[in-house]
Motif scaffolding. Structure first.
Motif, PDB file in Angstrom:
ATOM      1  N   ARG A   4       3.536  13.994   1.356  1.00  9.80           N
ATOM      2  CA  ARG A   4       2.601  13.380   2.323  1.00  9.80           C
ATOM      3  C   ARG A   4       1.150  13.604   1.897  1.00  9.80           C
ATOM      4  O   ARG A   4       0.319  12.706   2.020  1.00  9.80           O
ATOM      5  CB  ARG A   4       2.869  13.974   3.722  1.00  9.80           C
ATOM      6  CG  ARG A   4       2.212  13.269   4.889  1.00  9.80           C
ATOM      7  CD  ARG A   4       2.727  11.838   5.090  1.00  9.80           C
ATOM      8  NE  ARG A   4       1.815  10.833   4.590  1.00  9.80           N
ATOM      9  CZ  ARG A   4       2.087   9.534   4.500  1.00  9.80           C
ATOM     10  NH1 ARG A   4       3.254   9.053   4.853  1.00  9.80           N
ATOM     11  NH2 ARG A   4       1.206   8.692   4.020  1.00  9.80           N
ATOM     12  N   ARG A   7       0.498  11.183  -0.926  1.00 10.28           N
ATOM     13  CA  ARG A   7       0.324   9.803  -0.439  1.00 10.28           C
ATOM     14  C   ARG A   7      -0.973   9.643   0.328  1.00 10.28           C
ATOM     15  O   ARG A   7      -1.667   8.620   0.183  1.00 10.28           O
ATOM     16  CB  ARG A   7       1.524   9.410   0.427  1.00 10.28           C
ATOM     17  CG  ARG A   7       2.734   9.054  -0.435  1.00 10.28           C
ATOM     18  CD  ARG A   7       4.028   9.055   0.316  1.00 10.28           C
ATOM     19  NE  ARG A   7       4.067   8.108   1.421  1.00 10.28           N
ATOM     20  CZ  ARG A   7       5.186   7.740   2.029  1.00 10.28           C
ATOM     21  NH1 ARG A   7       6.342   8.230   1.644  1.00 10.28           N
ATOM     22  NH2 ARG A   7       5.148   6.883   3.020  1.00 10.28           N
ATOM     23  N   MET A  10      -3.639   9.368  -2.355  1.00 15.64           N
ATOM     24  CA  MET A  10      -3.619   8.047  -3.014  1.00 15.64           C
ATOM     25  C   MET A  10      -4.099   6.956  -2.062  1.00 15.64           C
ATOM     26  O   MET A  10      -4.701   5.969  -2.474  1.00 15.64           O
ATOM     27  CB  MET A  10      -2.212   7.710  -3.529  1.00 15.64           C
ATOM     28  CG  MET A  10      -1.705   8.629  -4.613  1.00 15.64           C
ATOM     29  SD  MET A  10      -2.844   8.756  -5.996  1.00 15.64           S
ATOM     30  CE  MET A  10      -3.315  10.474  -5.925  1.00 15.64           C
ATOM     31  N   ASN A  34       0.954  -2.787  -4.000  1.00 17.83           N
ATOM     32  CA  ASN A  34      -0.485  -2.588  -4.251  1.00 17.83           C
ATOM     33  C   ASN A  34      -0.732  -1.854  -5.568  1.00 17.83           C
ATOM     34  O   ASN A  34      -1.878  -1.658  -5.953  1.00 17.83           O
ATOM     35  CB  ASN A  34      -1.172  -1.873  -3.082  1.00 17.83           C
ATOM     36  CG  ASN A  34      -0.769  -0.424  -2.935  1.00 17.83           C
ATOM     37  OD1 ASN A  34       0.235   0.000  -3.492  1.00 17.83           O
ATOM     38  ND2 ASN A  34      -1.535   0.330  -2.161  1.00 17.83           N
ATOM     39  N   HIS A 123       9.418   5.342 -10.864  1.00 22.58           N
ATOM     40  CA  HIS A 123       9.013   3.934 -10.910  1.00 22.58           C
ATOM     41  C   HIS A 123       9.171   3.374 -12.328  1.00 22.58           C
ATOM     42  O   HIS A 123       9.334   4.136 -13.280  1.00 22.58           O
ATOM     43  CB  HIS A 123       7.543   3.774 -10.470  1.00 22.58           C
ATOM     44  CG  HIS A 123       7.351   3.776  -8.984  1.00 22.58           C
ATOM     45  ND1 HIS A 123       7.792   4.794  -8.183  1.00 22.58           N
ATOM     46  CD2 HIS A 123       6.768   2.885  -8.149  1.00 22.58           C
ATOM     47  CE1 HIS A 123       7.487   4.534  -6.916  1.00 22.58           C
ATOM     48  NE2 HIS A 123       6.862   3.373  -6.869  1.00 22.58           N
ATOM     49  N   GLY A 146      -3.121   3.760   4.319  1.00 23.31           N
ATOM     50  CA  GLY A 146      -1.870   3.317   4.921  1.00 23.31           C
ATOM     51  C   GLY A 146      -2.048   2.238   5.981  1.00 23.31           C
ATOM     52  O   GLY A 146      -1.095   1.923   6.699  1.00 23.31           O
TER      53      GLY A 146
HETATM   54  P1  NAD Z   1       1.374   5.413   2.452  1.00 24.73           P
HETATM   55  O1  NAD Z   1       0.538   6.406   3.134  1.00 24.73           O
HETATM   56  O2  NAD Z   1       2.736   5.788   2.043  1.00 24.73           O
HETATM   57  O3  NAD Z   1       0.604   4.871   1.156  1.00 24.73           O
HETATM   58  C1  NAD Z   1      -0.607   5.392   0.706  1.00 24.73           C
HETATM   59  C2  NAD Z   1      -0.644   5.340  -0.799  1.00 24.73           C
HETATM   60  O4  NAD Z   1       0.303   6.259  -1.332  1.00 24.73           O
HETATM   61  C3  NAD Z   1      -0.235   3.991  -1.379  1.00 24.73           C
HETATM   62  O5  NAD Z   1      -1.305   3.094  -1.448  1.00 24.73           O
HETATM   63  C4  NAD Z   1       0.262   4.400  -2.760  1.00 24.73           C
HETATM   64  O6  NAD Z   1      -0.840   4.546  -3.629  1.00 24.73           O
HETATM   65  C5  NAD Z   1       0.871   5.765  -2.531  1.00 24.73           C
HETATM   66  N1  NAD Z   1       2.341   5.712  -2.364  1.00 24.73           N
HETATM   67  C6  NAD Z   1       3.033   5.555  -1.203  1.00 24.73           C
HETATM   68  N2  NAD Z   1       4.342   5.574  -1.435  1.00 24.73           N
HETATM   69  C7  NAD Z   1       4.486   5.739  -2.770  1.00 24.73           C
HETATM   70  C8  NAD Z   1       5.606   5.843  -3.623  1.00 24.73           C
HETATM   71  N3  NAD Z   1       6.863   5.801  -3.145  1.00 24.73           N
HETATM   72  N4  NAD Z   1       5.390   6.000  -4.935  1.00 24.73           N
HETATM   73  C9  NAD Z   1       4.143   6.070  -5.435  1.00 24.73           C
HETATM   74  N5  NAD Z   1       3.040   5.990  -4.677  1.00 24.73           N
HETATM   75  C10 NAD Z   1       3.216   5.837  -3.372  1.00 24.73           C
HETATM   76  O7  NAD Z   1       1.382   4.093   3.291  1.00 24.73           O
HETATM   77  P2  NAD Z   1       2.511   3.540   4.202  1.00 24.73           P
HETATM   78  O8  NAD Z   1       1.899   2.533   5.091  1.00 24.73           O
HETATM   79  O9  NAD Z   1       3.281   4.677   4.789  1.00 24.73           O
HETATM   80  O10 NAD Z   1       3.434   2.751   3.163  1.00 24.73           O
HETATM   81  C11 NAD Z   1       4.435   1.893   3.612  1.00 24.73           C
HETATM   82  C12 NAD Z   1       5.654   1.992   2.718  1.00 24.73           C
HETATM   83  O11 NAD Z   1       5.367   1.383   1.461  1.00 24.73           O
HETATM   84  C13 NAD Z   1       6.096   3.414   2.429  1.00 24.73           C
HETATM   85  O12 NAD Z   1       7.511   3.444   2.430  1.00 24.73           O
HETATM   86  C14 NAD Z   1       5.564   3.649   1.036  1.00 24.73           C
HETATM   87  O13 NAD Z   1       6.348   4.575   0.284  1.00 24.73           O
HETATM   88  C15 NAD Z   1       5.625   2.276   0.427  1.00 24.73           C
HETATM   89  N6  NAD Z   1       4.622   2.130  -0.638  1.00 24.73           N
HETATM   90  C16 NAD Z   1       5.059   2.296  -1.902  1.00 24.73           C
HETATM   91  C17 NAD Z   1       4.172   2.213  -2.946  1.00 24.73           C
HETATM   92  C18 NAD Z   1       4.673   2.402  -4.335  1.00 24.73           C
HETATM   93  O14 NAD Z   1       5.858   2.533  -4.546  1.00 24.73           O
HETATM   94  N7  NAD Z   1       3.846   2.406  -5.370  1.00 24.73           N
HETATM   95  C19 NAD Z   1       2.834   1.919  -2.706  1.00 24.73           C
HETATM   96  C20 NAD Z   1       2.412   1.748  -1.374  1.00 24.73           C
HETATM   97  C21 NAD Z   1       3.320   1.859  -0.346  1.00 24.73           C
END
Ligand code: NAD
Ligand code: FAD
Length: 158
Positions: A4, A7, A10, A34, A123, A146
């Motif tokens: 957390r 994330r 990021m 994104n 990934h 987020g």
């Molecule tokens: P969040 O708070 O999870 O996202 C904030 C940032 O964290 C994103 O912009 C990204 O840079 C990073 N992030 C989040 N999940 C990641 C992952 N699995 N791998 C690598 N980086 C990650 O925002 P949210 O609104 O809770 O996101 C919605 C959903 O979309 C969640 O399940 C999240 O995991 C997914 N998501 C995945 C990625 C990714 O795989 N690169 C990016 C963004 C969101």
């Protein structure tokens, strides 16, 4: 390190929002992303990062092609649809460019052949060689901490 915290950190990097699309046979598939960046001007390369668990992964491997559609601020519903957050009941309209689907009325679309790919942790990075682009005027959909927003909420200076 806690997931957390990573994330949340990021999430301090404000981005636009794209939909990645590809087509295997008659099956069109889309996914919100994104993790996108421009990589090289000569040749023209971009990259995307796809979760190894995402359905999109095998589809791009099979098709060898994908498109990235950059969404406009009025297209949050499309982003939510392709992230599996909220279904858009009216459906989604695609156009085909050299048999690759793109999201209709996006701010910009880049259409690519897979140039290379790298499994990196949980990934896979796909490098796309861009062979077609389209663009229109408009303002981008933004994603920050987020949450969705638009770039008019930020202040610009040069
Ligand atoms: P969040 O708070 O999870 O996202 C904030 C940032 O964290 C994103 O912009 C990204 O840079 C990073 N992030 C989040 N999940 C990641 C992952 N699995 N791998 C690598 N980086 C990650 O925002 P949210 O609104 O809770 O996101 C919605 C959903 O979309 C969640 O399940 C999240 O995991 C997914 N998501 C995945 C990625 C990714 O795989 N690169 C990016 C963004 C969101
Ligand atoms: P699925 O879950 O199989 O599909 C996603 C949704 O799209 C489903 O609701 C499906 O019904 C619908 N759909 C697919 N194709 C069609 C079609 N032809 N017509 C109509 N509907 C269709 N994940 C990453 O790996 N990398 C990222 O960079 C990334 N960035 C994200 C950024 C944001 C802002 C958000 C909100 C999410 C992001 N995600 C990212 C998470 C990713 O969007 C979701 O986990 C997604 O559901 C995984 O895609 P999938 O291929 O498994 O698709």
């Amino acid at each position: 390190m806690d997931d957390r915290v990573f994330r949340n950190t990021m999430g301090k990097f404000a981005t636009g929002v794209t939909v990645i699309t590809t087509k295997v046979g008659k099956d069109v598939h889309g996914m919100t992303a994104n993790a996108f960046m421009s990589v090289s001007l000569d040749p023209k390369l971009i990259t995307i990062s796809i979760d190894n668990k995402a359905n999109m992964l095998e589809k791009i491997k099979k098709s060898g092609q994908f498109a990235v559609s950059m969404l406009g601020e009025e297209q949050q519903d499309i982003s939510m649809h392709f992230a599996g957050q909220k279904t858009k009941e009216e459906g989604i309209e695609f156009d085909l460019v050299h048999n690759v689907p793109i999201v209709r009325d996006a701010l910009a679309n880049v259409v690519c052949d897979v140039y290379d790919s790298y499994v990196v942790g949980d990934h896979t990075l796909f490098i796309g060689k861009v062979f077609e682009i389209a663009l229109r005027d408009g303002s981008p959909l933004a994603f920050y901490q987020g949450k969705y927003g638009n770039y008019r909420q930020l202040e610009y200076s040069k």
